[in-house]
Design an enzyme around this catalytic site. Sequence first.
Site, PDB file in Angstrom:
ATOM      1  N   GLN A 111      45.374  31.410  51.868  1.00 40.07           N
ATOM      2  CA  GLN A 111      46.245  31.019  50.767  1.00 40.07           C
ATOM      3  C   GLN A 111      47.732  31.008  51.140  1.00 40.07           C
ATOM      4  O   GLN A 111      48.522  30.368  50.464  1.00 40.07           O
ATOM      5  CB  GLN A 111      46.004  31.942  49.563  1.00 40.07           C
ATOM      6  N   ASP A 125      47.026  23.631  54.919  1.00 39.18           N
ATOM      7  CA  ASP A 125      47.426  23.482  56.327  1.00 39.18           C
ATOM      8  C   ASP A 125      48.758  24.189  56.581  1.00 39.18           C
ATOM      9  O   ASP A 125      48.991  24.749  57.634  1.00 39.18           O
ATOM     10  CB  ASP A 125      47.606  21.999  56.696  1.00 39.18           C
ATOM     11  N   ARG A 129      48.310  44.488  50.607  1.00 39.79           N
ATOM     12  CA  ARG A 129      46.939  44.067  50.886  1.00 39.79           C
ATOM     13  C   ARG A 129      46.972  42.622  51.363  1.00 39.79           C
ATOM     14  O   ARG A 129      47.381  41.739  50.626  1.00 39.79           O
ATOM     15  CB  ARG A 129      46.090  44.191  49.616  1.00 39.79           C
ATOM     16  N   HIS A 146      38.308  37.221  53.489  1.00 41.72           N
ATOM     17  CA  HIS A 146      38.715  36.664  52.193  1.00 41.72           C
ATOM     18  C   HIS A 146      38.372  35.168  52.218  1.00 41.72           C
ATOM     19  O   HIS A 146      39.250  34.309  52.180  1.00 41.72           O
ATOM     20  CB  HIS A 146      40.207  36.909  51.943  1.00 41.72           C
ATOM     21  N   ASN A 166      36.109  40.376  50.196  1.00 46.86           N
ATOM     22  CA  ASN A 166      36.753  40.120  48.914  1.00 46.86           C
ATOM     23  C   ASN A 166      35.844  39.268  48.038  1.00 46.86           C
ATOM     24  O   ASN A 166      35.452  38.159  48.427  1.00 46.86           O
ATOM     25  CB  ASN A 166      38.067  39.366  49.111  1.00 46.86           C
ATOM     26  N   GLU A 167      35.528  39.793  46.879  1.00 45.61           N
ATOM     27  CA  GLU A 167      34.780  39.047  45.856  1.00 45.61           C
ATOM     28  C   GLU A 167      33.565  38.304  46.383  1.00 45.61           C
ATOM     29  O   GLU A 167      33.507  37.063  46.327  1.00 45.61           O
ATOM     30  CB  GLU A 167      35.706  38.056  45.134  1.00 45.61           C
ATOM     31  N   ASN A 190      38.716  43.823  41.424  1.00 47.04           N
ATOM     32  CA  ASN A 190      39.565  42.689  41.051  1.00 47.04           C
ATOM     33  C   ASN A 190      39.266  42.373  39.598  1.00 47.04           C
ATOM     34  O   ASN A 190      38.125  42.019  39.256  1.00 47.04           O
ATOM     35  CB  ASN A 190      39.228  41.443  41.894  1.00 47.04           C
ATOM     36  N   TYR A 249      40.810  40.469  35.983  1.00 46.27           N
ATOM     37  CA  TYR A 249      41.825  39.610  35.363  1.00 46.27           C
ATOM     38  C   TYR A 249      41.620  39.406  33.866  1.00 46.27           C
ATOM     39  O   TYR A 249      42.563  39.260  33.123  1.00 46.27           O
ATOM     40  CB  TYR A 249      41.806  38.220  36.012  1.00 46.27           C
ATOM     41  N   GLU A 262      43.072  43.773  42.800  1.00 43.93           N
ATOM     42  CA  GLU A 262      43.741  42.581  42.265  1.00 43.93           C
ATOM     43  C   GLU A 262      43.800  42.658  40.752  1.00 43.93           C
ATOM     44  O   GLU A 262      42.817  43.005  40.095  1.00 43.93           O
ATOM     45  CB  GLU A 262      42.978  41.282  42.608  1.00 43.93           C
TER      46      GLU A 262
END
Length: 531
Positions: A67, A100, A125, A170, A214-215, A356, A358, A425
Site C-alpha cells: 500500500q 507501482d 506496525r 500483508h 494480516n487478516e 483489526n 473498524y 488496526e
Amino acid sequence: MLLLLVSEAISLSLLWLVPQRAVGKMGYWCAVLAVVGVGAYVNASPKSAKICFRKDFAFGVATAAYQIEGAWNISGKGESIWDRYTHEHPDWVFDHKNADVATDSYHKYKEDVKLIGDLGVSYYRFSISWSRILPTGLSNQINEDGLRYYKDLITELHQKDVQALITMYHWDLPQSLQDLGGWTNPIMAEYFVDYARVLFRHFGDHVRAWVTFNEPLSFCQEGYGGQDAPGRRASGVEDYMCAHTVLRAHGMVYRMYKEEFDRNNQGYIGIALDMPWMEPYTTSSVDKVAAETARQFLFGWFANPIFSKRGGYPPIMRRRIDVISKRQGFFRSRLPTFTKEEVDMIRGSYDFLGLNHYTTNLVKPGDGRITAKPSFYNDMGVKLIVSPEWPKSNSSWLRIVPWGLRKTLNWIRHTYDNPSVVITENGVSFEKGLKDRKRINYIDSYLRSVHAAIYKDNCDVIAYTYWTLMDNFEWMRGFSERFGLYETNYSTPDLKRIPRLSASYFERVARTGCLDDHSSSPRNYDGMVIL
Ligand code: NOJ
C-alpha cells in the site's frame, strides 16, 4: 474507584511486562511502552474529567508494504500477486490505478519515519514484502537490497525511539508461489516458515514483536473466494484450503521462533484477525444465534484453532459445512480437518491477539436455502445489514459504531479467556481535506470504547494502532479512500504528506495517554455527533 481499577489493570499487564523489565536489554514492550508519559497516572485521578490510559498502554500507527512502498520492480524485488493482478486487470480496481509507486515510501522512508516520530507514538506496525526479500518466494535466493531497505528502516525508527511491530504477510504473495496454487497448496506453509526464518535471522536481534498474518479472513475469503488478488473466486472451497494452510503456517512459525530464536522469551508473536462486531438484529433468540454463528465463521474460523482451549475449527462451522457439503453431493466436507498433532501445534501458538476492528453489522438468519454452488456465505447462512442511523464514512463497508469495539473486546475476553489484545488496526476513511474533525471524533469515540473495555470490563488490551499513517493504496478501491492521519497529495511530484488535524490530535493522545476533556461540550460519542 477509577484509581482502584487502574491498579488492578496494572497488575494484569505485569504478567506481560515483568519478564521484559527483568531481562532489561532491548526489552521490546518495555521500550515500546516506556515512551508513553507518566501523566497517564496523574491524570487518572478521580478529580480529573480526563480519560487516561495507564502509562504502559502503547499507541502506534500502521501501514502495509504494497500500500505504501511502490518500487514494485526496483532493486531486485520480485513480482507479487498484487502487482500481477493490478497490471492485468486495471479496470477491476475502482480508479484503474495500481501501487507501482503508491506513496513511494521505498524512497521516502526517512521522511515517513520523521512523520511517525512527530506523532509521538512508541511503535510502528509495517509489513515486509516477501518478494522484496525473496524474489522467487523461495529461500535459496535472498535479495540483499531488500534486506538493506528494511534494516535501514528499522535503524531509522530506533533513532527516533520508535519500535518495530512487523507483519510478515500483508497479502502480497510472491507471484511465483501463486503459480504453484498459492495458499491452497499445503507446501506454502513450509515456504512461509523458510521466509520467516530469513526474517528472524536478519531482523530478529532488533525486532521483538511480530505478526505472522494480516487478516487471513480477508485474503483467504476475498482472495481465493472472491475478487481480491489472486481473484480465484472459488468461495466455499479454496478459501477453506487457504485458511487451513495459513493456520498451519502460523503455528509452525510460532513454534520455530520459540525453539530457534526466542530462547530467552523476549519476543512476541501474534496474528492480526479482523472482526466487525456482529450485533443481533433484534433480541430474539434466532437473531442471537445468527449473530454468534457469524462471529464464529468470520473470526472463530481463525481464532478458535489458535486461542480456544480445545483448538480446531469452531464446532458450528464444522457442523454446518459438513452437512451442507453432503447435501451438495460432496463425498467429503469442504472444510478440511486438522490432524491431532496439528490441533496441538496450532492451539496456544500466540503471545498476543492482534485485532483489526473498524465497524459493526446487524445479523439475522438467512433464508435457509442451500445453493448448488459452494459458497462461504451460504455456509454461514446469515444476513448482514447495517442500521441506516449509523453515521457513514467514505467506505461503503464502514459505518461508525464505537460501542461495537467494546462489545468485540468483551466477546474476545469471554470466548478466549482474556488473551492480551493488541488493536493492530482501527481507523476510518473520509473525504480529502486537512480539517478532519470527523476522524478525530471517530478515534476519540473508539478509544473511549477501548478505555471502558479495559477499566470497566477488565479486558486485557495493551496497545492501540491507528490505521493508517498516511493516505495510501486502498486495494480494490485504489487511491479513492483516505484513511491517513497525514494527507498524501498525489498531484505533487514528491507525493507530499501534510498533517491533518487528526495527526496533532493523535500526537496529543499518544504523548499523554489521555483523551481530551469533553465534559464541558456535551457530545454523544455513541451517536457520533460530528464536530
Ligand atoms: C484492513 C487491511 O489490513 C488494510 O490493508 C486496509 O487498508 C484497511 N483494513 C482499511 O480497509
